[in-house]
Enzyme design. Sequence first.
Site, mmCIF file in Angstrom:
data_model
loop_
_atom_site.group_PDB
_atom_site.id
_atom_site.type_symbol
_atom_site.label_atom_id
_atom_site.label_comp_id
_atom_site.label_asym_id
_atom_site.label_seq_id
_atom_site.Cartn_x
_atom_site.Cartn_y
_atom_site.Cartn_z
ATOM 1 N N CYS A 178 0.866 -1.181 0.000
ATOM 2 C CA CYS A 178 0.000 0.000 0.000
ATOM 3 C C CYS A 178 0.907 1.238 0.000
ATOM 4 C CB CYS A 178 -0.982 -0.017 1.178
ATOM 5 S SG CYS A 178 -0.215 0.024 2.813
ATOM 6 N N ASN A 214 2.291 1.463 4.388
ATOM 7 C CA ASN A 214 2.578 0.189 5.070
ATOM 8 C C ASN A 214 2.258 0.260 6.568
ATOM 9 O OD1 ASN A 214 5.444 -2.038 5.625
ATOM 10 N ND2 ASN A 214 3.339 -2.575 5.235
ATOM 11 N N CYS A 227 -1.513 0.881 7.379
ATOM 12 C CA CYS A 227 -2.954 0.621 7.500
ATOM 13 C C CYS A 227 -3.397 -0.632 6.755
ATOM 14 C CB CYS A 227 -3.770 1.815 7.001
ATOM 15 S SG CYS A 227 -3.480 3.334 7.929
ATOM 16 N N ARG A 228 -3.385 -0.561 5.408
ATOM 17 C CA ARG A 228 -3.978 -1.652 4.616
ATOM 18 C C ARG A 228 -3.076 -2.867 4.452
ATOM 19 N NH1 ARG A 228 -5.187 2.191 -0.317
ATOM 20 N NH2 ARG A 228 -3.279 3.065 0.590
ATOM 21 N N SER A 229 -1.834 -2.660 3.978
ATOM 22 C CA SER A 229 -1.008 -3.850 3.695
ATOM 23 C C SER A 229 -0.618 -4.633 4.956
ATOM 24 C CB SER A 229 0.199 -3.510 2.824
ATOM 25 O OG SER A 229 1.041 -2.565 3.427
ATOM 26 N N ASP A 262 -8.180 3.886 0.983
ATOM 27 C CA ASP A 262 -7.231 4.307 2.011
ATOM 28 C C ASP A 262 -8.013 4.798 3.231
ATOM 29 O OD1 ASP A 262 -5.353 5.528 3.575
ATOM 30 O OD2 ASP A 262 -4.439 6.670 1.942
HETATM 31 P P1 4NP Z 1 -1.791 2.861 4.057
HETATM 32 O O1 4NP Z 1 -2.452 4.213 4.629
HETATM 33 O O2 4NP Z 1 -1.227 3.184 2.707
HETATM 34 O O3 4NP Z 1 -2.947 1.918 3.979
HETATM 35 O O4 4NP Z 1 -0.740 2.466 5.065
HETATM 36 C C1 4NP Z 1 -1.768 5.421 4.719
HETATM 37 C C2 4NP Z 1 -0.889 5.631 5.754
HETATM 38 C C3 4NP Z 1 -0.237 6.839 5.872
HETATM 39 C C4 4NP Z 1 -0.458 7.845 4.939
HETATM 40 C C5 4NP Z 1 -1.341 7.636 3.895
HETATM 41 C C6 4NP Z 1 -1.980 6.404 3.782
HETATM 42 N N1 4NP Z 1 0.191 9.099 5.078
HETATM 43 O O5 4NP Z 1 -0.080 10.003 4.268
HETATM 44 O O6 4NP Z 1 1.013 9.268 6.001
#
Ligand code: 4NP
Length: 145
Positions: free
Chosen positions: A7, A10, A12-14, A115
Amino acid sequence: MKVLMVCLGNICRSPLAEGILQSKLDPTLHQVDSAGTAAYHVGEPPDKRSIAIAAAHGIDISGQRARQFQVEDFELFDRIYVMDHANYQNVLHIAPNEIHKNKVQLLCGQQEVPDPYYGGDKGFAQVFDVIDQACSTLKKSLTDG
Ligand code: 4NP
């Protein structure tokens, strides 16, 4: 078989995808890891909301630490699953060749895993369900024949 979930951050989703798929597979036959296309959160544990929704389903992802996707991952992994089209473009952008590009797919077909970072807990519950369903389908493709 080695599977990498990717993702953006790294956190939240992955990490959820890694923990969920791992929970469905025999660890002696399959290895699952995750990474982010961005380096914002390298070294951090998953988001508290991801840890909580996983724990609510009996899966402990609290020991994971974020890392950035690297070009070496194209060699190290057999399949690379991305959560959304932006991840797909970012990963493909650094793929050295067609063999590597062909390892990359959206986890949920043409559907994106949204997201949840800027939303509330409900978004994380929905993301858990979407990923869980996709991982059940993926399990069949990894374990059949
Ligand atoms: P992820 O979510 O891609 O599912 O881990 C996010 C985590 C952090 C951010 C964006 C999306 N960020 O902008 O810091």
